[in-house]
Design a protein around this motif. Structure first.
Motif, PDB file in Angstrom:
ATOM      1  N   MET A 200       0.737  -1.177  -0.077  1.00  0.00           N
ATOM      2  CA  MET A 200       0.098  -0.129  -0.077  1.00  0.00           C
ATOM      3  C   MET A 200       0.900   1.281   0.005  1.00  0.00           C
TER       4      MET A 200
ATOM      5  N   LEU B 297      -1.348   7.525   0.601  1.00  0.00           N
ATOM      6  CA  LEU B 297      -2.666   7.612   0.235  1.00  0.00           C
ATOM      7  C   LEU B 297      -3.626   8.343   1.382  1.00  0.00           C
TER       8      LEU B 297
ATOM      9  N   GLN C 286      -8.654   6.066   1.661  1.00  0.00           N
ATOM     10  CA  GLN C 286      -8.261   4.939   0.426  1.00  0.00           C
ATOM     11  C   GLN C 286      -7.367   4.082   1.291  1.00  0.00           C
ATOM     12  N   GLN C 287      -6.592   4.309   2.324  1.00  0.00           N
ATOM     13  CA  GLN C 287      -5.927   3.370   2.919  1.00  0.00           C
ATOM     14  C   GLN C 287      -6.740   2.445   3.794  1.00  0.00           C
TER      15      GLN C 287
ATOM     16  N   TRP D 187      -7.925   0.022   1.254  1.00  0.00           N
ATOM     17  CA  TRP D 187      -6.977  -0.780   0.692  1.00  0.00           C
ATOM     18  C   TRP D 187      -6.571  -1.858   1.725  1.00  0.00           C
TER      19      TRP D 187
ATOM     20  N   ARG E 259       6.032   2.141   0.464  1.00  0.00           N
ATOM     21  CA  ARG E 259       4.901   1.318   0.622  1.00  0.00           C
ATOM     22  C   ARG E 259       4.827   0.427   1.763  1.00  0.00           C
TER      23      ARG E 259
END
Length: 709
Positions: A357, A361, A365-366, A369, A451
């Motif tokens: 991920m 973000l 959105q996290q 995800w 990420r």
């Protein structure tokens, strides 16, 4: 270098001694034993080297003494190098004098210098890069092969030049290059025959791992017999002139490969030393005369075969051993990790993201995800209490927002990236059967290239701690309530006692004084003297009674307020303790509750008492400031001061004292600040929160209760 202790002889190796000297030190030999052992071993290997010459004037097939000289310098501290080099020189010169019928000291000296130079260069280069001197790292092997080759070339360059000069200049460039090649190859083959053998056998890790231990002595003996037979077989077929594939040294290479797969490195290099010495002896003694139809048609080809076989066997055996040890350590580490996770009393779990991920973000959105790509890949048995679906599950589990820990984590998701995906002390509750359990969890994430890859979670059941803490807080509040009740009862008792002393005993004493005055008027002179003495004692009793009444219930404290009571206290202290008190008070009496008023008076009185006892001065200052919200008191002096930390947190010394002052302030919800140091006086500041007593009701009620008591 060794350290010798008194009493029983205990020899401890110096950490810089190296494995050779350390091994001898443990046996009580030390540096002297090392030099003697090197001299004997070097002399023996020089004898072997001379026996491997096809003629006394030509270079040997290999020179094993070069290997011992190199490895001894490499594995010993530099402070012994001059002694070892001098020993090498003396042994080589003496041995040459024994072997040569026409001994030429100058020529022999140059040959010895060539051998010494090669050993010195190789050992210096080896110590430069191979610091730990332990052969279990494959990345160091190439450097080892390179430095041994460099040492052989240095020795060959000097020795070949000396040899060509000894022949009187009748050596062509082609012959010179061939001689240089044979000399360097012989030196290199000798180093690779002896140096790995000594280094590995003296390595401190050779018995540390099961992979480095010999599994079967019978297997080792069988390999040794087969390899020696193969050497004689090759030599015999060479003499017969046959050309079958089995006549080539392929059989030796195959046997060495099998040995490398089956035996630890120290036995592999031992078998190689056996093979190389056997082939060299057979060639030198004429068992395999050079022919044009065999592989060993001259010394150079045999040397190249031995060097190639040495590098192959040494590098491959050590590399396989290192990989085997690494694989075993990784397996043991993985087993320990899994046992730790599965059997841990803490609740542990690992969250893997199927798709990493991006950390940048937005929180929404996290969250989406994680719900789509996050999986609980591994967990301990206790995790089943947090997620009932984990019971009996072998694979991964999805991210379930309805779980307590995921819901608690999602509430902290917005600040997680800013903290490096490290969330501490996350609290959540789980309903288990009839009881609701409280957990405290922490999360740690692993990121790469911006990420999020995975996270680890650990949680502890703190239900008992929460219950104990709640009970402790409840009991603490009860204790505070009891203390307040006791303090109130004490003040009421003091007030009642003061009233009784004033109204009953005080009036009785006054009446007695009046009676004595009447009796004195009609008494005889003798009786008047007695009456006067009684009147004097009666006045002393009255004064003591007034002081006792003032101490128990300061004048004005209950009826008038805090400021009049402090004014009386300043006069009292000046009269009885000879302490001049500068009082500066501005406050709202209607904002101070009765219990706060009494407490502040007691605290100021105690702090002034401390000034009298400990400051060494005769003056102090008391400042009181109060409004509708806060009451501030400051008591200061310019005395000798004290270490307030020691007084605050040291053991109680009895009485009220500064510790008790701080305790009373904290119990009342106030704050205390101490500014003191030896030699610069002391300032104690007290602060209490206030609330206005509506129309003075609290004060009047307190006064009424006191009077009724």
């Amino acid at each position: 270098m060794v350290a010798v202790e008194a009493g029983p002889r205990v020899i401890v190796p110096h950490p810089d001694d190296g494995p050779l000297l350390a091994a001898l030190s443990r046996r009580g030999a030390g540096a002297a034993g090392l030099v003697v052992a090197f001299a004997l071993g070097h002399a023996l290997l020089i004898q072997v080297g001379y026996s491997l010459k096809t003629s006394i004037a030509d270079p040997p097939v290999m020179w094993p003494a070069a290997g011992l000289a190199f490895v001894t310098l490499w594995l010993t501290p530099r402070r012994l190098w001059p002694v070892l080099l001098a020993t090498q020189f003396a042994v080589e010169v003496a041995t040459a004098a024994f072997w040569m019928s026409s001994f030429r000291p100058g020529l022999v000296t140059l040959y010895a210098i060539a051998n010494m130079a090669g050993a010195l260069v190789a050992a210096s280069l080896a110590r430069w890069q191979i610091r730990e001197r332990v052969f279990l790292r494959a990345r160091e092997l190439l450097w080892f092969v390179a430095v041994t080759a460099a040492g052989a070339v240095v020795s060959a360059l000097i020795g070949t030049a000396v040899h060509a000069a000894a022949l009187g200049g009748g050596v062509s460039p082609a012959q010179y290059l061939q001689l240089l090649q044979i000399w360097a190859a012989g030196q290199w083959a000798g180093i690779l025959c002896v140096a790995p053998l000594v280094a590995i056998w003296f390595s401190p890790v050779r018995d540390r791992y099961p992979q480095l231990r010999l599994r079967s002595r019978i297997e080792l003996g069988l390999f040794a017999l087969l390899l020696v037979a193969a050497c004689f077989n090759v030599s015999g077929w060479q003499q017969g002139g046959a050309t079958s594939l089995l006549q080539l040294p392929t059989i030796i290479v195959l046997l060495m490969i099998i040995a490398i797969m089956r035996l630890p490195p120290r036995w592999v290099v031992s078998l190689y030393a056996l093979v190389s010495l056997t082939l060299a002896v057979l060639l030198a003694q004429g068992s395999a005369q050079p022919t044009a139809t065999t592989l060993f048609h001259d010394v150079g080809q045999l040397q190249m075969f031995l060097v190639t076989l040495a590098v192959f066997a040494f590098v491959l055996s050590v590399t396989l051993a290192e990989r085997s040890i690494t694989a075993r350590l990784l397996s043991e580490s993985e087993n320990r990790y899994r046992s730790f996770v599965e059997l841990s009393t803490e609740t542990l779990w690992r969250i893997e993201l199927v798709r990493p991920m991006p950390a940048g973000l937005p929180p929404a959105q996290q969250l989406a995800w994680l719900r789509e790509h996050a999986r609980v890949a591994e967990f301990s048995h206790s995790y089943e209490l947090l997620d009932p679906q984990a019971a009996g599950t072998e694979g991964s589990l999805p991210w379930r927002p309805e779980l307590s820990w995921t819901a608690a984590f999602e509430t902290q998701l917005a600040r997680a990236p800013g903290q490096g995906w490290s969330i501490q002390s996350l609290r959540f509750e789980v309903q288990l059967a009839e009881w609701r359990h409280t957990y405290l969890a922490s999360f740690c994430g692993e990121t790469q290239d911006g990420r999020l890859l995975r996270m680890w979670g650990v949680a502890r059941d703190i239900t008992e701690l929460v219950e104990l803490n709640a009970n402790l807080l409840f009991e603490r509040e009860r204790l505070k309530s009891f203390v307040r009740q006791l303090t109130s009862a004490e003040e009421k008792a003091r007030r009642a006692t003061a009233v009784d002393l004033h109204n009953d005993i005080g009036q009785s004493l006054a009446g007695m004084a009046m009676t004595l005055d009447v009796a004195r008027q009609s008494a005889s002179p003798e009786v008047k003297l007695l009456i006067e003495e009684v009147r004097t004692q009666l006045r002393e009793v009255q004064e003591r009674t007034r002081n006792m009444v003032s101490y128990l219930s300061p004048p004005g404290l209950y009826e008038l307020g805090l400021k009049p009571a402090l004014q009386w206290l300043a006069v009292y202290v000046r009269t009885h303790d000879k302490l001049q008190v500068q009082l500066d008070a501005e406050l709202r009496e209607d904002a101070i509750r009765l219990d706060t008023r009494v407490l502040v008076f007691k605290l100021v009185r105690e702090l002034l008492r401390n000034v009298v006892k400990h400051s060494g001065v005769d003056a102090a200052r008391v400042m009181v400031r109060g409004n509708s919200e806060q009451l501030q008191i400051e008591v200061s002096d310019q005395g000798k001061g004290f270490e307030w930390q020691m007084d605050m947190f040291g053991a109680r010394s009895g009485g009220f004292g500064l510790w008790s002052v701080a305790d009373q302030v904290n119990e009342a919800g106030g704050q205390i600040t101490v500014d003191a140091a030896p030699g610069r006086g002391a300032t104690i500041e007290l602060a209490f929160p206030l609330r206005i007593a509506t129309e003075g009701r609290d004060i009047r009620q307190g006064t009424d209760h006191t009077r009724s008591a």
